[in-house]
Design an enzyme around this catalytic site. Sequence first.
Site, short mmCIF file in Angstrom:
data_model
loop_
_atom_site.label_atom_id
_atom_site.label_comp_id
_atom_site.label_asym_id
_atom_site.label_seq_id
_atom_site.Cartn_x
_atom_site.Cartn_y
_atom_site.Cartn_z
CE1 TYR A 144 -3.75 -2.40 0.33
CE2 TYR A 144 -4.71 -0.24 1.21
CZ TYR A 144 -4.80 -1.68 0.72
OH TYR A 144 -5.99 -2.21 0.44
CE LYS A 195 1.56 -17.30 -3.30
NZ LYS A 195 0.72 -18.30 -3.66
CG ASP A 227 -2.22 -19.75 -2.32
OD1 ASP A 227 -1.76 -19.88 -1.35
OD2 ASP A 227 -1.74 -20.37 -3.40
CG ASP A 251 -8.14 -4.41 1.44
OD1 ASP A 251 -9.07 -4.16 2.01
OD2 ASP A 251 -8.05 -4.49 0.21
CG ASP A 255 -13.75 -6.85 1.91
OD1 ASP A 255 -13.60 -6.05 3.01
OD2 ASP A 255 -14.22 -6.33 0.77
C1 IPM Z 1 -10.58 -1.12 3.85
C2 IPM Z 1 -10.81 -0.36 2.63
C3 IPM Z 1 -9.61 0.45 2.28
C4 IPM Z 1 -8.46 -0.29 2.20
C5 IPM Z 1 -9.75 1.30 1.26
C6 IPM Z 1 -11.16 2.22 1.25
C7 IPM Z 1 -8.70 2.50 0.82
O1 IPM Z 1 -11.01 -1.32 1.74
O2 IPM Z 1 -10.22 -0.50 5.16
O3 IPM Z 1 -10.28 -2.25 4.00
O4 IPM Z 1 -7.89 -0.98 1.06
O5 IPM Z 1 -7.66 -0.38 3.26
MG MG Z 2 -10.87 -3.31 2.30
#
Ligand code: IPM
Ligand code: MG
Length: 369
Positions: A144, A195, A227, A251, A255
């Site tokens: 990042y 990884k 993975d 990240d 999710d």
């Molecule tokens: C998160 C989001 C952020 C990230 C974005 C909005 C920049 O996806 O907080 O997970 O990628 O960290």
């Molecule tokens: Mg995110």
Amino acid sequence: MAADTKKILILPGDGIGPEVMDQVRRVMDWLSANRGLSFDVSGGLVGGASYDAHGTPLTDETLADAMASDAVLLGAVGGPKWDGLPFDKKPERGLLGLRKEMGLFANLRPAVVFDALADASTLKTEVVKGLDIMIVRELTGGIYFGEPKAIEDLPGGGRKGYNTLVYSDYEVDRIARVAFDLAMKRNKKICSVDKANVLVSMVLWREEVEKVAKDYKEVELSHMYVDNAAMQLIRDPKQFDVVVTGNMFGDILSDEAAQLTGSLGMLPSASLGAPDETGKRPAMYEPVHGSAPDIAGRDIANPLATILSFSMMLRYSFNMDAEADLIDTAVTNVLNGGLRTADIMQDGKARVSTSVMGEAITRELDKAI
Ligand code: IPM
Ligand code: MG
């Protein structure tokens, strides 16, 4: 200001941010009135809202206010309105700027399945019921923020774009320590996700995590390639307790973990920096969900992730575990009582608005006095 007054900066941000934040204010007011807590709350703009007012997603003033606060509570940023902006003006840059400038290297993302919502997941109920994972994501390093990064024209024509996945030993050391400390308070089990079979920076990651593990003999450490971890998370998520991983893997996996719970609208997060000499630790709390511009302003968003983020603030920034427990229990009881916002609606339950949900939480808290 009394010595024990906690200075909180609220940054509602965009979309549903402001309306869910209003519900947290109710909970704060309840704690002030009933538990004798004192909060000095101020507000500010971030993301698209800040861009509209000041031409930048994060002003120096907001950043300074954030640094001067005991903790920041953020709603959400972004929306189609700002999609066309140049990269460095996009709402997300405001969030990334806060993380980087405040040094919030440790991102805690619990994925908890409330019993009342266990069948809201797209996975079989028995696979997710009782799930309680803590994903610890490194937040200020890795690909990042790694340099060099650019899009360049090639001398012979054409272009190339690149980012750099870089970790220094101290960055791995400090995030690993956060994860091991958490594991000590939980089930003493950590899975480090990397990884290392392909990326040399991840070889270093694994070696540094191994070094830290020597200081935590009671904790059982395992390693998994990302993975495989992505697959294991949907195959048998309950094998995990604490997961520690780098910025981009975290990240993505967070999710995925959110979807295991079936209710993104329920998930809080904490982003923590290193304590200074006085023990004060920069911290920001935010729901994992986004700004949901499609439903903004309609009083139908789920305020629980933001309320639970405030509960994490009480726990991790202020050591107010008793109050945090009160909030978490109130959320559990309200769900058990059958109230649901639209995003978590189920057959036979009562659909309520954002504000009615907020009010229901304070009513539930009343029962605890
Ligand atoms: C998160 C989001 C952020 C990230 C974005 C909005 C920049 O996806 O907080 O997970 O990628 O960290
Ligand atoms: Mg995110």
